[in-house]
Design an enzyme around this catalytic site. Sequence first.
Site, PDB file in Angstrom:
ATOM      1  N   GLY A  85       0.569  -1.696  -0.244  1.00  0.00           N
ATOM      2  CA  GLY A  85       0.372   0.232  -0.169  1.00  0.00           C
ATOM      3  C   GLY A  85       1.182   1.369  -0.042  1.00  0.00           C
ATOM      4  CD  GLU A  86       1.446   4.979  -2.774  1.00  0.00           C
ATOM      5  OE1 GLU A  86       2.820   5.089  -1.885  1.00  0.00           O
ATOM      6  OE2 GLU A  86       2.183   3.999  -3.636  1.00  0.00           O
ATOM      7  CB  VAL A 142       4.803   0.251   2.754  1.00  0.00           C
ATOM      8  CG1 VAL A 142       5.305  -1.342   3.766  1.00  0.00           C
ATOM      9  CG2 VAL A 142       3.980   1.315   3.474  1.00  0.00           C
ATOM     10  CG  ASP A 155      -0.726   9.861  13.814  1.00  0.00           C
ATOM     11  OD1 ASP A 155      -1.788  10.152  14.048  1.00  0.00           O
ATOM     12  OD2 ASP A 155      -0.102  10.147  11.971  1.00  0.00           O
TER      13      ASP A 155
END
Length: 477
Positions: free
Chosen positions: A29-30, A36, A141
């Site tokens: 994925g992004e 990644v 986060d």
Amino acid sequence: MSASNLKMLSEESLTRQPEEVFDIICKLGEGAYGSVYKALHKESDSVVAIKQVPLDTDLHEIIKEISIMQQCDSPYVVRYYGSYFKNTDLWIIMEYCGAGSVSDIIRLRKKTLTECEIATILSDALKGLEYLHSNRKIHRDIKAGNILLNTDGHAKLADFGVAGQLTETISKRNTVIGSPFWMAPEIILEIGYDCVADIWSIGITALEMAEGKPPYADIHPMRAVFMIPTKPPPSFRDPDRWSAEFIDFVSVCLVKNPCDRASATDLIQHLFLQKSGGAQALAQMISEACDIRKNQNYSRVLLHGQHKKTVADADAEATLVPSKTPSQSATMVTLQSDLGTMVVINSDDEDGERTIKSEETKKYKPLFLEHFDQAESEQGSKDAAAHPNFAVSSSGAIAQQSQSNLEPLDVKLQRIKPVNTNFSFLKDLSYEELKERFDLLDTAMEKEIEELHTHYILKKQPVENVIHNKRERNRNF
């Protein structure tokens, strides 16, 4: 050797090209700063994750992430193995968590988590935070998207792109960083914050896992930034669905005054986390998510393969069935494929050429011709007769008619409106005939445009003259 036993890449491995050390398996994925990938470490047969970050991104944040990961050694924090510079990318080698993030699992299964599953995940996440906070690090986060699960059912904290390190001299941070919906009020107000800012985010993440999204997710993020510090702490939309222990856990996390907020060590002892069922409690959830992901990937591969399939591929897969027609000696070959059935007749006619006829010719009609077939030929003749520029005869001939350049514009516009003419004859024309008629139409349209342009200039010029004269008079005055 398993991925968990791969402590660090050797110096020899880090001096080689990454393609020599790893085999890329697939894209996962992004991420926030790059793509990644899942990869295999050839020497140890360990599966790892590789984040490829373009060097035109904020390298300061990337180096900060690497620095924090490099200092961490906890089973509840994603492990860092090493980095490479490759062309214009930085390759960060990390521990692979095969089940993906908690938010991925919620999205794939299209349902929220049970209290047992939430307690199990939060138990590991809080142990990860306890480790970070004891080493004077803030994650900043925390959310379901940054809690990864491996296939064994263990949760790990990931994505330290916005994490900040505390020192003995700098104990507070004064920057607004992180995902707005999970932000603690003191971060938004920029009044300085410490490790307990992550505890607020844990409370929001608990609500996210229970309800599928964080509070205020339906409003604009900038509006949420104003609401979080001013509104009372959020809670469950439907409290009756949840136990008193879970509601209390969230309320202890979501205390607006950071001085009164519990620490990670305190929360690990909370009664709600006793509902944790251990890694095995997540086995079914992870299995379901992995099966759905595999099916989606399989469907995507099939769809991609069908998209690339061409007419030539279909012809190559056609079945040839030789036979004899009873009325002639010519050989007939039937091609059966996804494109229909086509009969190829090898005849001994004068040209010596093979004649191809389709059994589907009379049955199949292109969709765009259905519109033409709806109009009757009489109506088409009437419309053609009413058209000042073109007349279409029953044989399909197109004749151009002359027209004055000074014709009123409203009349001209009415004349160029599309007409409902019967063009069914076009389907019987050859390609050369169609091209000839198209070229004729193209020439006529160019002439029509030229006439309209001329008329426009004639209408426009007097107005421009009046404007020009008025400007001249004003200037002289």
